[in-house]
Design a protein around this motif. Structure first.
Motif, short mmCIF file in Angstrom:
data_model
loop_
_atom_site.label_atom_id
_atom_site.label_comp_id
_atom_site.label_asym_id
_atom_site.label_seq_id
_atom_site.Cartn_x
_atom_site.Cartn_y
_atom_site.Cartn_z
N UNK A 182 0.82 -1.21 0.00
CA UNK A 182 0.00 0.00 0.00
C UNK A 182 0.86 1.25 0.00
N UNK A 183 0.19 2.40 -0.12
CA UNK A 183 0.91 3.66 -0.10
C UNK A 183 0.10 4.78 -0.67
N UNK A 184 0.80 5.88 -0.96
CA UNK A 184 0.20 7.09 -1.51
C UNK A 184 0.56 7.20 -2.99
N UNK A 185 -0.46 7.44 -3.82
CA UNK A 185 -0.22 7.55 -5.26
C UNK A 185 -1.16 8.61 -5.83
N UNK A 186 -0.77 9.21 -6.92
CA UNK A 186 -1.61 10.22 -7.56
C UNK A 186 -2.67 9.55 -8.45
N UNK A 187 -3.70 10.29 -8.73
CA UNK A 187 -4.74 9.81 -9.64
C UNK A 187 -4.12 9.35 -10.96
N UNK A 188 -4.55 8.17 -11.39
CA UNK A 188 -4.01 7.59 -12.61
C UNK A 188 -2.82 6.68 -12.40
N UNK A 189 -2.31 6.66 -11.19
CA UNK A 189 -1.15 5.85 -10.88
C UNK A 189 -1.49 4.39 -10.63
N UNK A 190 -0.46 3.63 -10.27
CA UNK A 190 -0.62 2.18 -10.05
C UNK A 190 0.03 1.77 -8.74
N UNK A 191 -0.52 0.71 -8.18
CA UNK A 191 0.06 0.06 -7.01
C UNK A 191 -0.17 -1.44 -7.14
N UNK A 192 0.71 -2.21 -6.52
CA UNK A 192 0.53 -3.66 -6.48
C UNK A 192 0.56 -4.13 -5.04
N UNK A 193 -0.53 -4.74 -4.62
CA UNK A 193 -0.63 -5.28 -3.27
C UNK A 193 -0.29 -6.76 -3.28
N UNK A 194 0.33 -7.20 -2.18
CA UNK A 194 0.63 -8.62 -2.01
C UNK A 194 0.11 -9.08 -0.66
N UNK A 195 -0.25 -10.35 -0.58
CA UNK A 195 -0.70 -10.92 0.69
C UNK A 195 -0.20 -12.36 0.75
N UNK A 196 0.64 -12.63 1.74
CA UNK A 196 1.22 -13.96 1.89
C UNK A 196 0.61 -14.65 3.10
N UNK A 197 0.18 -15.87 2.89
CA UNK A 197 -0.37 -16.69 3.98
C UNK A 197 0.71 -17.64 4.48
N UNK A 198 0.74 -17.81 5.81
CA UNK A 198 1.72 -18.72 6.41
C UNK A 198 1.09 -19.44 7.59
N UNK A 199 1.73 -20.53 8.00
CA UNK A 199 1.22 -21.31 9.11
C UNK A 199 1.05 -22.76 8.72
N UNK A 200 0.23 -23.46 9.47
CA UNK A 200 0.03 -24.89 9.25
C UNK A 200 -1.03 -25.12 8.17
N UNK A 201 -0.73 -24.65 6.97
CA UNK A 201 -1.69 -24.66 5.87
C UNK A 201 -1.67 -25.98 5.13
#
Length: 123
Positions: A9-28
């Protein structure tokens, strides 16, 4: 048990791009559907996009054509590529995963949430 950790996440101007990631861990043992949700100030948490274990995707109307959800099953990670961002996309973004995990007495199936990551789009 299981933990989900978001980043990107973060701050971006209109028209910009961001890439979010989510990692799962544990006894999966396995992960079924993974998804991204968001909650704007004063609003309710809403679904942004979901992806099944076989790669089937579903998007909320406001983000269709701008956001892309993907996942790496080997890494237990889900991504959200966000392009053409608008101020109305400003929110805390949460990932969610439906997980089968080992509890020590067998397996359980439960939905887990990450802690959230702030996305702010300036006009």
């Amino acid at each position: 048990q299981v933990q989900l950790v978001e980043s990107g996440g973060g701050l971006v101007q209109t028209g910009g791009s961001l890439r979010l990631s989510c990692a799962a861990s544990g006894s999966i043992f396995s992960i079924n559907t993974m998804g991204w949700y968001r909650q704007a100030p004063g609003g309710q948490r809403e679904r942004v996009a979901t992806i099944t274990s076989s790669g089937g995707t579903n998007y909320a109307d406001p983000v269709k054509g701008r956001f892309t959800i993907s996942r790496d099953n080997a890494k237990n990670t889900v991504y959200l590529q966000m392009n053409s961002l608008k101020p109305e996309d400003t929110a805390v973004y949460y990932c969610n995963a439906d997980v089968t995990y080992s509890s020590g007495r067998g397996y359980k199936y439960e939905g887990f949430w990450g802690q959230g990551t702030q996305v702010t789009v300036s006009s």
